[in-house]
Design an enzyme around this catalytic site. Sequence first.
Site, PDB file in Angstrom:
ATOM      1  N   SER A 241     -24.423  38.872   6.848  1.00  0.00           N
ATOM      2  CA  SER A 241     -25.099  40.002   7.515  1.00  0.00           C
ATOM      3  C   SER A 241     -25.800  39.556   8.796  1.00  0.00           C
ATOM      4  O   SER A 241     -25.739  40.250   9.825  1.00  0.00           O
ATOM      5  CB  SER A 241     -26.090  40.683   6.563  1.00  0.00           C
ATOM      6  OG  SER A 241     -26.958  39.753   5.972  1.00  0.00           O
ATOM      7  N   HIS A 271     -21.775  38.820  -1.072  1.00  0.00           N
ATOM      8  CA  HIS A 271     -23.052  38.775  -0.331  1.00  0.00           C
ATOM      9  C   HIS A 271     -24.003  39.780  -1.008  1.00  0.00           C
ATOM     10  O   HIS A 271     -24.250  39.694  -2.204  1.00  0.00           O
ATOM     11  CB  HIS A 271     -22.756  39.072   1.145  1.00  0.00           C
ATOM     12  CG  HIS A 271     -23.895  38.852   2.092  1.00  0.00           C
ATOM     13  ND1 HIS A 271     -24.963  38.039   1.823  1.00  0.00           N
ATOM     14  CD2 HIS A 271     -24.126  39.359   3.349  1.00  0.00           C
ATOM     15  CE1 HIS A 271     -25.803  38.055   2.855  1.00  0.00           C
ATOM     16  NE2 HIS A 271     -25.321  38.852   3.789  1.00  0.00           N
ATOM     17  N   HIS A 318     -24.353  29.496  -4.261  1.00  0.00           N
ATOM     18  CA  HIS A 318     -24.759  29.772  -2.883  1.00  0.00           C
ATOM     19  C   HIS A 318     -23.996  28.849  -1.945  1.00  0.00           C
ATOM     20  O   HIS A 318     -23.688  27.710  -2.300  1.00  0.00           O
ATOM     21  CB  HIS A 318     -26.269  29.567  -2.693  1.00  0.00           C
ATOM     22  CG  HIS A 318     -26.782  30.284  -1.489  1.00  0.00           C
ATOM     23  ND1 HIS A 318     -26.803  29.718  -0.240  1.00  0.00           N
ATOM     24  CD2 HIS A 318     -27.266  31.539  -1.342  1.00  0.00           C
ATOM     25  CE1 HIS A 318     -27.282  30.592   0.618  1.00  0.00           C
ATOM     26  NE2 HIS A 318     -27.563  31.713  -0.016  1.00  0.00           N
ATOM     27  N   ARG A 327     -36.440  32.730  -3.961  1.00  0.00           N
ATOM     28  CA  ARG A 327     -36.540  34.195  -4.016  1.00  0.00           C
ATOM     29  C   ARG A 327     -36.320  34.671  -5.458  1.00  0.00           C
ATOM     30  O   ARG A 327     -36.895  35.670  -5.882  1.00  0.00           O
ATOM     31  CB  ARG A 327     -35.495  34.828  -3.071  1.00  0.00           C
ATOM     32  CG  ARG A 327     -35.683  34.403  -1.616  1.00  0.00           C
ATOM     33  CD  ARG A 327     -34.549  34.898  -0.729  1.00  0.00           C
ATOM     34  NE  ARG A 327     -33.256  34.360  -1.137  1.00  0.00           N
ATOM     35  CZ  ARG A 327     -32.098  34.691  -0.586  1.00  0.00           C
ATOM     36  NH1 ARG A 327     -32.056  35.569   0.395  1.00  0.00           N
ATOM     37  NH2 ARG A 327     -30.967  34.142  -0.994  1.00  0.00           N
ATOM     38  N   ASP A 373     -30.021  37.529  -5.935  1.00  0.00           N
ATOM     39  CA  ASP A 373     -29.492  38.744  -6.563  1.00  0.00           C
ATOM     40  C   ASP A 373     -29.517  38.706  -8.091  1.00  0.00           C
ATOM     41  O   ASP A 373     -29.319  39.733  -8.739  1.00  0.00           O
ATOM     42  CB  ASP A 373     -28.061  38.991  -6.079  1.00  0.00           C
ATOM     43  CG  ASP A 373     -28.000  39.154  -4.572  1.00  0.00           C
ATOM     44  OD1 ASP A 373     -28.848  39.897  -4.037  1.00  0.00           O
ATOM     45  OD2 ASP A 373     -27.146  38.534  -3.920  1.00  0.00           O
TER      46      ASP A 373
HETATM   47  N1  CMX Z   1     -19.107  31.856 -10.687  1.00  0.00           N
HETATM   48  C1  CMX Z   1     -17.881  31.326 -10.797  1.00  0.00           C
HETATM   49  N2  CMX Z   1     -17.333  30.510  -9.881  1.00  0.00           N
HETATM   50  C2  CMX Z   1     -18.099  30.194  -8.822  1.00  0.00           C
HETATM   51  C3  CMX Z   1     -19.400  30.681  -8.647  1.00  0.00           C
HETATM   52  C4  CMX Z   1     -19.898  31.553  -9.620  1.00  0.00           C
HETATM   53  N3  CMX Z   1     -21.103  32.116  -9.511  1.00  0.00           N
HETATM   54  N4  CMX Z   1     -19.902  30.171  -7.496  1.00  0.00           N
HETATM   55  C5  CMX Z   1     -18.931  29.406  -6.950  1.00  0.00           C
HETATM   56  N5  CMX Z   1     -17.830  29.431  -7.754  1.00  0.00           N
HETATM   57  C6  CMX Z   1     -16.537  28.810  -7.502  1.00  0.00           C
HETATM   58  C7  CMX Z   1     -15.953  29.390  -6.214  1.00  0.00           C
HETATM   59  O1  CMX Z   1     -15.355  30.658  -6.451  1.00  0.00           O
HETATM   60  C8  CMX Z   1     -14.979  28.303  -5.822  1.00  0.00           C
HETATM   61  O2  CMX Z   1     -13.844  28.416  -6.673  1.00  0.00           O
HETATM   62  P1  CMX Z   1     -12.340  28.118  -6.121  1.00  0.00           P
HETATM   63  O3  CMX Z   1     -12.382  26.711  -5.615  1.00  0.00           O
HETATM   64  O4  CMX Z   1     -11.486  28.328  -7.318  1.00  0.00           O
HETATM   65  O5  CMX Z   1     -12.120  29.114  -5.026  1.00  0.00           O
HETATM   66  C9  CMX Z   1     -15.727  27.021  -6.226  1.00  0.00           C
HETATM   67  O6  CMX Z   1     -16.691  27.426  -7.237  1.00  0.00           O
HETATM   68  C10 CMX Z   1     -16.483  26.349  -5.094  1.00  0.00           C
HETATM   69  O7  CMX Z   1     -17.324  27.302  -4.484  1.00  0.00           O
HETATM   70  P2  CMX Z   1     -18.701  26.851  -3.786  1.00  0.00           P
HETATM   71  O8  CMX Z   1     -18.349  25.930  -2.676  1.00  0.00           O
HETATM   72  O9  CMX Z   1     -19.648  26.361  -4.827  1.00  0.00           O
HETATM   73  O10 CMX Z   1     -19.284  28.226  -3.269  1.00  0.00           O
HETATM   74  P3  CMX Z   1     -18.945  29.004  -1.908  1.00  0.00           P
HETATM   75  O11 CMX Z   1     -19.828  28.459  -0.848  1.00  0.00           O
HETATM   76  O12 CMX Z   1     -17.485  29.047  -1.639  1.00  0.00           O
HETATM   77  O13 CMX Z   1     -19.373  30.493  -2.293  1.00  0.00           O
HETATM   78  C11 CMX Z   1     -20.750  32.186  -3.195  1.00  0.00           C
HETATM   79  C12 CMX Z   1     -20.717  30.882  -2.398  1.00  0.00           C
HETATM   80  C13 CMX Z   1     -22.157  32.744  -3.151  1.00  0.00           C
HETATM   81  C14 CMX Z   1     -19.790  33.179  -2.519  1.00  0.00           C
HETATM   82  C15 CMX Z   1     -20.307  31.902  -4.640  1.00  0.00           C
HETATM   83  O14 CMX Z   1     -21.221  31.008  -5.253  1.00  0.00           O
HETATM   84  C16 CMX Z   1     -20.163  33.147  -5.481  1.00  0.00           C
HETATM   85  O15 CMX Z   1     -19.100  33.786  -5.449  1.00  0.00           O
HETATM   86  N6  CMX Z   1     -21.230  33.554  -6.253  1.00  0.00           N
HETATM   87  C17 CMX Z   1     -21.238  34.798  -6.989  1.00  0.00           C
HETATM   88  C18 CMX Z   1     -21.476  35.973  -6.071  1.00  0.00           C
HETATM   89  C19 CMX Z   1     -22.926  36.004  -5.602  1.00  0.00           C
HETATM   90  O16 CMX Z   1     -23.851  35.881  -6.380  1.00  0.00           O
HETATM   91  N7  CMX Z   1     -23.118  36.215  -4.295  1.00  0.00           N
HETATM   92  C20 CMX Z   1     -24.474  36.424  -3.718  1.00  0.00           C
HETATM   93  C21 CMX Z   1     -24.924  35.260  -2.834  1.00  0.00           C
HETATM   94  C22 CMX Z   1     -26.303  35.536  -2.264  1.00  0.00           C
HETATM   95  C23 CMX Z   1     -26.264  36.638  -1.252  1.00  0.00           C
HETATM   96  O17 CMX Z   1     -25.639  36.481  -0.198  1.00  0.00           O
HETATM   97  O18 CMX Z   1     -26.828  37.730  -1.522  1.00  0.00           O
END
Ligand code: CMX
Length: 441
Positions: A241, A271, A318, A327, A373
């Site tokens: 964002s 996000h 994250h 937070r 979140d």
């Molecule tokens: N559950 C399951 N798998 C997860 C995970 C979770 N909460 N967090 C990361 N992973 C997985 C990723 O999908 C990725 O898998 P692949 O290699 O199979 O694609 C792997 O772990 C490595 O990811 P990462 O480097 O740890 O995390 P990223 O930087 O790529 O992604 C985020 C960060 C937030 C998108 C991810 O942790 C996620 O999808 N979390 C759940 C959604 C969420 O809570 N988002 C809100 C974030 C805060 C905000 O912006 O408001």
Amino acid sequence: MGTMKERFKAVSEAANTEIKTILKEHGTKIIGEVQLGQVFQGMRGITGLVTETSLLDAHEGIRFRGYSIPDLQKKLPKAPGGSEPLPEGLFYLMLIGELPTEEDVQYISSVWQRRSHVPNHVFDVIDAMPLNTHPMTMFVSGIMALQTESNFAKKYAEGMSKKDYWEWTFDDSMDLIARLPRIAAYIYRRKYKNNDHIHPNGLLDWAGNLAHMLGYNDNSFKELMRLYMTIHADHEGGNVSAHTTHLVGSALSDPYLALAAGMNGLAGPLHGLANQEVIKWIFEMRDDLKTENPTREQIGQYVRKTLDEGKVVPGYGHAVLRKTDPRFTAQMEFGKKHMPNDPLVQMVWNIYEEVPPILKSLGKVKNPWPNVDAHSGALLVHYGLKEYEFYTVLFGVSRALGVLASLIWDRALQLPLERPKSVTTELVKRWLKGEDEIWGE
Ligand code: CMX
């Protein structure tokens, strides 16, 4: 806006001079190196932009102009009888770089009250959408409809000097922030409360008035809104964002256009939409397990089921943070103070015990800890605000504070159009074989 604008002018002019000197002396210094993997994988860890309002440390969490969330809770002015920080104070801090006085905060509250009028055509646009439209779609459409009010756009069309960009960005941003609570509350009352709208209360602070217009007059809910609006406001510049608002703003799109773009990014489930996904997932877990008080073992099994189905566990992980999000902790403290026996809130705490070891055991998740979140929905449900599709709108109202403060800085520093270089995989393959060069080397 005399005083605050004058103060901003003084600090931003000083910053401009300082940055010019830094760039003159060190502009060619190498700040990092980019690996091929980073180019394909979301540009993680590449330092590529300046955001003055806050800085994220992977292990400490967010700091706003050097102040952590517990610092803000101690040092920012509060509402009479309240103990949570007023978001007006955080906005001042992000913009001016110094803690505000009580008077500064009262001044901002009164300016935002004065400028909060939303023209009728904005409500007409929202009313034209079917009731099943997602609240974030209504929110973004409302912001777009409000763009008719942009003074930046008008002044640009008339022919404005570059040195005046920041001033009209400042004015538009103040207007927009002042009006967002009214738009958010209108969407909520239209979609969920049968169009039974509530007039603003001109005596309340910005977040207190939002609580009031939503229809929740419990004092502790107002306190929750003050805390919520403060902690969701900013998370440095690279998140979707903030980065989108900055990027679109760099084309000199006015603050309405830039914020709407950023809000479209916030509406993604990885996000800001994760806040609705969390509570939806918890409700589904309760239904699936047929209990409101699942054991930790049952929670663990459900988490594994979620992962086996190829889904993410919402609210965990994250891109930058590598510890429990402060937070999340601030909201947990709020829960302990105001609703320690609420079963849903306790379930969030049990999930917090269960999820990290399971995510760690996957071996690929870089951060197994909860983010902002993971907690917010349970607190809102406690007060009866259980319509979870609305939650990201609340996140958006708060995020506007940070991204618009940054946009004002972008214009004051006259940051240019953002335009990084992209490559094709074909070029990368030729480059790897030594058959071609990548521009910029
Ligand atoms: N559950 C399951 N798998 C997860 C995970 C979770 N909460 N967090 C990361 N992973 C997985 C990723 O999908 C990725 O898998 P692949 O290699 O199979 O694609 C792997 O772990 C490595 O990811 P990462 O480097 O740890 O995390 P990223 O930087 O790529 O992604 C985020 C960060 C937030 C998108 C991810 O942790 C996620 O999808 N979390 C759940 C959604 C969420 O809570 N988002 C809100 C974030 C805060 C905000 O912006 O408001």
